[in-house]
Scaffold this active site. Structure first.
Site, PDB file in Angstrom:
ATOM      1  N   HIS A 165       7.698  -7.388  -3.436  1.00 42.66           N
ATOM      2  CA  HIS A 165       6.404  -7.954  -4.140  1.00 42.66           C
ATOM      3  C   HIS A 165       6.571  -9.157  -4.732  1.00 42.66           C
ATOM      4  CE1 HIS A 165       4.067  -4.362  -3.237  1.00 42.66           C
ATOM      5  NE2 HIS A 165       5.459  -3.683  -3.305  1.00 42.66           N
ATOM      6  N   VAL A 178     -17.480 -10.904 -24.764  1.00 41.46           N
ATOM      7  CA  VAL A 178     -16.758 -12.128 -24.085  1.00 41.46           C
ATOM      8  C   VAL A 178     -17.563 -12.780 -22.828  1.00 41.46           C
ATOM      9  CG1 VAL A 178     -14.693 -13.021 -23.047  1.00 41.46           C
ATOM     10  CG2 VAL A 178     -14.384 -11.586 -24.916  1.00 41.46           C
ATOM     11  N   ASP A 179     -17.822 -11.562 -21.989  1.00 37.01           N
ATOM     12  CA  ASP A 179     -18.349 -12.073 -20.762  1.00 37.01           C
ATOM     13  C   ASP A 179     -19.898 -12.588 -20.918  1.00 37.01           C
ATOM     14  OD1 ASP A 179     -16.253 -11.161 -19.548  1.00 37.01           O
ATOM     15  OD2 ASP A 179     -17.097  -9.125 -19.127  1.00 37.01           O
ATOM     16  N   SER A 180     -20.762 -11.987 -21.693  1.00 32.66           N
ATOM     17  CA  SER A 180     -22.027 -12.368 -21.598  1.00 32.66           C
ATOM     18  C   SER A 180     -22.209 -13.814 -22.718  1.00 32.66           C
ATOM     19  CB  SER A 180     -22.865 -11.297 -22.188  1.00 32.66           C
ATOM     20  OG  SER A 180     -22.545 -10.826 -23.604  1.00 32.66           O
ATOM     21  N   GLU A 237       4.155 -10.931  -6.156  1.00 32.34           N
ATOM     22  CA  GLU A 237       3.245 -10.982  -7.322  1.00 32.34           C
ATOM     23  C   GLU A 237       3.654 -10.358  -8.719  1.00 32.34           C
ATOM     24  OE1 GLU A 237       2.159  -6.947  -5.244  1.00 32.34           O
ATOM     25  OE2 GLU A 237       2.975  -8.997  -4.768  1.00 32.34           O
ATOM     26  N   CYS A 246       5.089  -6.226   1.711  1.00 29.49           N
ATOM     27  CA  CYS A 246       5.647  -4.697   1.891  1.00 29.49           C
ATOM     28  C   CYS A 246       4.803  -4.173   2.899  1.00 29.49           C
ATOM     29  CB  CYS A 246       5.108  -4.144   0.445  1.00 29.49           C
ATOM     30  SG  CYS A 246       5.955  -2.596  -0.089  1.00 29.49           S
ATOM     31  N   TYR A 247       3.932  -3.191   2.706  1.00 29.72           N
ATOM     32  CA  TYR A 247       3.235  -2.482   3.769  1.00 29.72           C
ATOM     33  C   TYR A 247       2.575  -3.713   4.626  1.00 29.72           C
ATOM     34  CZ  TYR A 247      -0.349   0.715   6.013  1.00 29.72           C
ATOM     35  OH  TYR A 247      -0.862   1.371   7.159  1.00 29.72           O
ATOM     36  N   LYS A 289     -11.246 -11.485 -15.801  1.00 31.00           N
ATOM     37  CA  LYS A 289     -11.198 -11.887 -17.313  1.00 31.00           C
ATOM     38  C   LYS A 289     -10.570 -13.019 -17.986  1.00 31.00           C
ATOM     39  CE  LYS A 289     -12.905  -8.913 -19.781  1.00 31.00           C
ATOM     40  NZ  LYS A 289     -14.333  -9.061 -20.511  1.00 31.00           N
ATOM     41  N   GLY A 304       0.816  -1.326  -0.057  1.00 36.80           N
ATOM     42  CA  GLY A 304      -0.021   0.002   0.026  1.00 36.80           C
ATOM     43  C   GLY A 304       1.000   1.403   0.022  1.00 36.80           C
TER      44      GLY A 304
END
Length: 524
Positions: free
Chosen positions: A180, A237-239, A182, A85-86, A380, A58
């Site tokens: 980090h 894509v989603d629907s 990630e 980190c934070y 996504k 953060g």
């Protein structure tokens, strides 16, 4: 099959720009996780019953007045904790250690961490060895640093500007890392997170595409029963993935409503109808509502107002269609997890609303239809993966995202049919060029924006005073952060020339080079 949500990681968000990347990495390990703001109540933490907790990075300083704090319930529960980190500094601060500001000794970017002691989370991980000590190549981003560890913690790693870069309390299963894991720049980051969620937290890696599909189908069938479902089908894509999933779950109980609101891309309405009605055997009702939407948007320039008008009209149309289906009780939507995150504010109001999504923040407070959103927990890339597993063609699944409000939020200012027609043509030229140059799949999202300004140009020997459009193309993994795509200059020049030559009402083309943050991907 065990419930996919029984084993789950709680991610406490302290406002870090890469918090969503932590979640993606955990999901890639096959473990379900959720992101919650740092100020959630202890009751929410207790009810979540996490298999483990990750504390994000953060921008704040843990020693500043009013700094974000770890919920007491997190430090009182028995599940393993990893502070990043934070998150590490907050754990040190609240458990009795010492964190100090070091304005002249911050670390930003690459750093090398020397592993000086054994710990289960880091055992055997190394990028190289120097002076007999394993070294980790990591990515740092901190100004404060830990000067003294809390009781019970062992120093595991150090760097030039972080004397306490890694710490462990094996008895309590609590760990802290100043870097980090990630981000891809931390070479062992994936292994650290995988070891934490699978080995330390004891999760089994059940969050796989097949299991996600089976779980979603079971939940939909249990909720819907023998009632009918209406799906708000946009063709995106989603629907599209929701349509395939619901068709597999409830079959003929599904009716898709495709609203042609006059804000679609070129020839999109006909393409959607052909794809779903002709090729997938799904019942699709096409509602031509262009005049209705454009009349409602007349004179409206505020983007939030436009989103809410479009969202409310969508629901009105769906409920009208539902009235013609006596057994229709459910409205299905392609809401995904980033929609939920971006539309939600923190419980204390400390998280700011970025924009409301028409299928989240734009819904009216009272609806007759009940909501079913089978993709609400997915990012996504997870949606695309299960779409392929459901049998959708790659050309559909890998299509760039298109916002629910359509061109309504890609036309800045007032929306008119003239502006929509101009934008449709320009956008088609841009997208067709990306495909022709084999660039379409090298960017994550690309589109054109209509600007409500005019610019002087020259055509032949005559003066030209017409509209301006902006091209936008971004590269991203999770659509929470993004950078402008570095498209070839010759390509952009070609697209600009074709647009100005083909569309007389456009005199100038610009290219948007903004990243997210500080900008968003869409302009509105």
């Amino acid at each position: 099959m065990s419930d996919l949500h029984d084993q789950r990681i709680l991610i406490i968000d302290f406002g870090g720009q890469t918090t969503q990347l932590i979640a993606r990495r955990v999901r890639e390990c096959g473990v379900y996780c959720e992101i919650h703001p740092w100020d959630i109540s202890d009751d929410v933490v207790a009810a979540f019953q996490p298999s483990g907790v990750i504390l994000s990075g953060g921008p704040e300083s843990v020693i500043a007045p009013g700094a974000p704090r770890i919920p007491d319930a997190v430090l009182q529960q028995d599940a393993p904790v990893l502070g990043i980190c934070y998150g590490m500094q907050a754990m040190v601060n609240q458990l009795g250690g010492d964190v100090q500001a070091q304005p002249s000794h911050g670390e930003f970017g690459y750093a090398s961490v020397a592993v000086v002691a054994e710990a289960n989370l880091f055992s055997g991980l190394s990028d190289r060895v120097e002076s007999g000590k394993p070294q980790l190549d990591v990515w740092m981003s901190h100004g404060d640093r830990v000067e003294r560890l809390p009781d019970g913690f062992t120093l595991v790693g150090t760097s030039d500007n972080a004397p306490s870069a890694m710490m462990a309390n094996e008895a309590a299963c609590r760990y802290g890392i100043q870097f980090h894991p990630e981000v891809t720049h931390t070479l062992q980051g994936e292994n650290i997170l995988k070891r934490f969620v699978l080995d330390i937290c004891g999760c089994d890696g059940l969050w796989t595409p097949d299991n996600i599909i089976d779980d979603a189908i079971e939940r939909v069938r249990s909720a819907v029963g023998d009632e009918d479902v209406l799906l708000a089908l946009s063709g995106g894509v989603d629907s599209s993935v929701v349509a395939a999933l619901l068709h597999k779950a409830v079959g003929k109980q599904l009716t898709c409503v495709f609203v042609d609101n006059g804000l679609l891309r070129l020839h999109e309405g006909d393409q959607v109808m052909q794809t779903f009605a002709d090729n997938m055997g799904v019942t699709v009702i096409r509602v031509n509502a262009q005049d209705r939407f454009l009349n409602a948007l007349a004179g409206v320039t505020d983007p939030e107002a436009k989103r809410k008008i479009i969202g409310n009209l969508f629901i009105e149309v769906f409920e009208e269609e539902a009235g013609r289906l006596p057994n229709a009780q459910w409205l299905a939507q392609g809401t995904i997890y980033p929609d939920v995150i971006e539309s939600a504010a923190s419980t204390s109001g400390s998280a700011h609303l970025i924009k409301s999504h028409h299928n989240v923040g734009g819904l009216p407070s009272e609806m007759r239809l009940k909501l079913v959103e089978p993709l609400r927990e997915l990012f996504k890339d997870e949606v695309r993966t299960i779409g392929v597993d459901l049998g959708l063609p790659p050309s559909m699944v890998q299509r760039h995202p298109f916002p629910g409000p359509g061109l309504g939020v890609r036309i800045l200012g007032e929306v008119t049919q003239e502006f929509a027609d101009i934008l449709r043509e320009a956008d088609a030229i841009f997208i067709d060029a990306l495909r022709a140059h084999d660039l379409y799949h090298s960017v994550s999202q690309a589109f054109t924006v209509f600007l409500p300004v005019k610019s002087v140009g020259v055509t032949g020997d005559g003066r030209r005073y017409d509209y301006v459009v902006a091209l936008r193309a971004v590269e991203t993994i999770d659509f929470m952060t993004a950078r402008a795509a570095h498209l070839p200059w010759d390509f952009l020049e070609e697209v600009s020339r074709n647009i100005c030559n083909s569309i007389p009402r456009i005199s100038r083309v610009t290219y948007d080079v903004s990243s997210k943050p500080p900008a968003t991907i869409e302009w509105e």
